[in-house]
Design an enzyme around this catalytic site. Structure first.
Site, PDB file in Angstrom:
ATOM      1  N   GLN A   1     -11.994 -36.137   7.150  1.00  0.00           N
ATOM      2  CA  GLN A   1     -12.935 -37.176   6.036  1.00  0.00           C
ATOM      3  C   GLN A   1     -14.301 -36.204   5.961  1.00  0.00           C
ATOM      4  O   GLN A   1     -15.082 -36.588   6.975  1.00  0.00           O
ATOM      5  CB  GLN A   1     -12.950 -38.380   6.560  1.00  0.00           C
ATOM      6  CG  GLN A   1     -13.628 -39.400   5.481  1.00  0.00           C
ATOM      7  CD  GLN A   1     -13.745 -40.796   6.112  1.00  0.00           C
ATOM      8  OE1 GLN A   1     -13.272 -41.000   7.351  1.00  0.00           O
ATOM      9  NE2 GLN A   1     -14.194 -41.608   5.339  1.00  0.00           N
TER      10      GLN A   1
ATOM     11  N   VAL B   1     -16.911 -36.737   4.327  1.00  0.00           N
ATOM     12  CA  VAL B   1     -18.268 -37.774   4.090  1.00  0.00           C
ATOM     13  C   VAL B   1     -17.671 -38.816   4.909  1.00  0.00           C
ATOM     14  O   VAL B   1     -16.672 -39.462   4.458  1.00  0.00           O
ATOM     15  CB  VAL B   1     -18.528 -37.965   2.717  1.00  0.00           C
ATOM     16  CG1 VAL B   1     -19.784 -38.900   2.625  1.00  0.00           C
ATOM     17  CG2 VAL B   1     -19.110 -36.642   1.962  1.00  0.00           C
TER      18      VAL B   1
ATOM     19  N   HIS C   1     -13.332 -42.853   0.907  1.00  0.00           N
ATOM     20  CA  HIS C   1     -13.159 -42.471  -0.513  1.00  0.00           C
ATOM     21  C   HIS C   1     -11.674 -42.166  -0.722  1.00  0.00           C
ATOM     22  O   HIS C   1     -10.955 -41.654   0.004  1.00  0.00           O
ATOM     23  CB  HIS C   1     -14.107 -41.089  -0.885  1.00  0.00           C
ATOM     24  CG  HIS C   1     -14.023 -39.860   0.119  1.00  0.00           C
ATOM     25  ND1 HIS C   1     -14.717 -40.133   1.321  1.00  0.00           N
ATOM     26  CD2 HIS C   1     -13.617 -38.783  -0.122  1.00  0.00           C
ATOM     27  CE1 HIS C   1     -14.437 -39.039   2.096  1.00  0.00           C
ATOM     28  NE2 HIS C   1     -13.727 -38.182   1.127  1.00  0.00           N
TER      29      HIS C   1
ATOM     30  N   HIS D   1      -9.218 -40.165  -3.161  1.00  0.00           N
ATOM     31  CA  HIS D   1      -9.165 -39.097  -4.218  1.00  0.00           C
ATOM     32  C   HIS D   1      -8.141 -39.305  -5.125  1.00  0.00           C
ATOM     33  O   HIS D   1      -6.793 -39.769  -4.965  1.00  0.00           O
ATOM     34  CB  HIS D   1      -8.686 -37.569  -3.464  1.00  0.00           C
ATOM     35  CG  HIS D   1      -9.797 -37.265  -2.328  1.00  0.00           C
ATOM     36  ND1 HIS D   1     -10.580 -36.277  -2.450  1.00  0.00           N
ATOM     37  CD2 HIS D   1      -9.760 -37.463  -1.021  1.00  0.00           C
ATOM     38  CE1 HIS D   1     -11.256 -36.128  -1.263  1.00  0.00           C
ATOM     39  NE2 HIS D   1     -10.697 -36.900  -0.577  1.00  0.00           N
TER      40      HIS D   1
END
Length: 138
Positions: free
Chosen positions: A91, A93, A97, A99
């Protein structure tokens, strides 16, 4: 969180090619896409991993992911998509999130090897616009 790149995109402190905004979620183009049109979906609230996502955001998060997966087909002409979430390991960041990567047969993506590309000047804005248009139709 002031030091989180995704929180800074969500707040408008950093530029991003936004493709979807709701009260709870924001989706934008990955700056280092696997394939052009690669979208990242994030909660506005700083949440680090999928297990941390509040129950009240789960349905909206998945519904937005479905809409984006449809938009990469309708707006970009992809045959399908690859949808993935990393939790902690890989990961890049530490903000949840998801994708959504446009896919076509023979595109060269094999297993979990994720080559990266770049957008030419102005090209990101064009891809974002095409995706926003497709999302507006859904």
């Amino acid at each position: 969180m002031a030091d989180c790149v995704f929180c800074r995109i969500v707040s408008g402190d950093l530029p991003g090619h936004l493709v979807l905004e709701t009260d709870d979620l924001v989706a934008f183009l990955d700056t280092r896409p696997v394939f052009k049109g690669h979208v990242l979906l994030v909660p506005r609230e700083h949440v680090e991993t999928l297990p941390d996502l509040p129950a009240g955001l789960r349905d909206g998060f998945l519904a937005a992911a479905q809409r984006i997966a449809t938009a990469v087909k309708d707006g970009l002409g992809a045959q399908g998509s690859f949808v993935a979430i990393n939790n902690t390991v890989s990961q890049s960041v530490p903000h949840l999130h998801l994708h959504v990567v446009p896919r076509t047969k023979g595109d060269g993506l094999r297993g979990f090897f994720w080559p990266r590309t770049k957008y030419a000047d102005g090209e990101g804005a064009t891809y974002a616009e095409r995706l926003r248009d497709a999302l507006a139709q859904s």
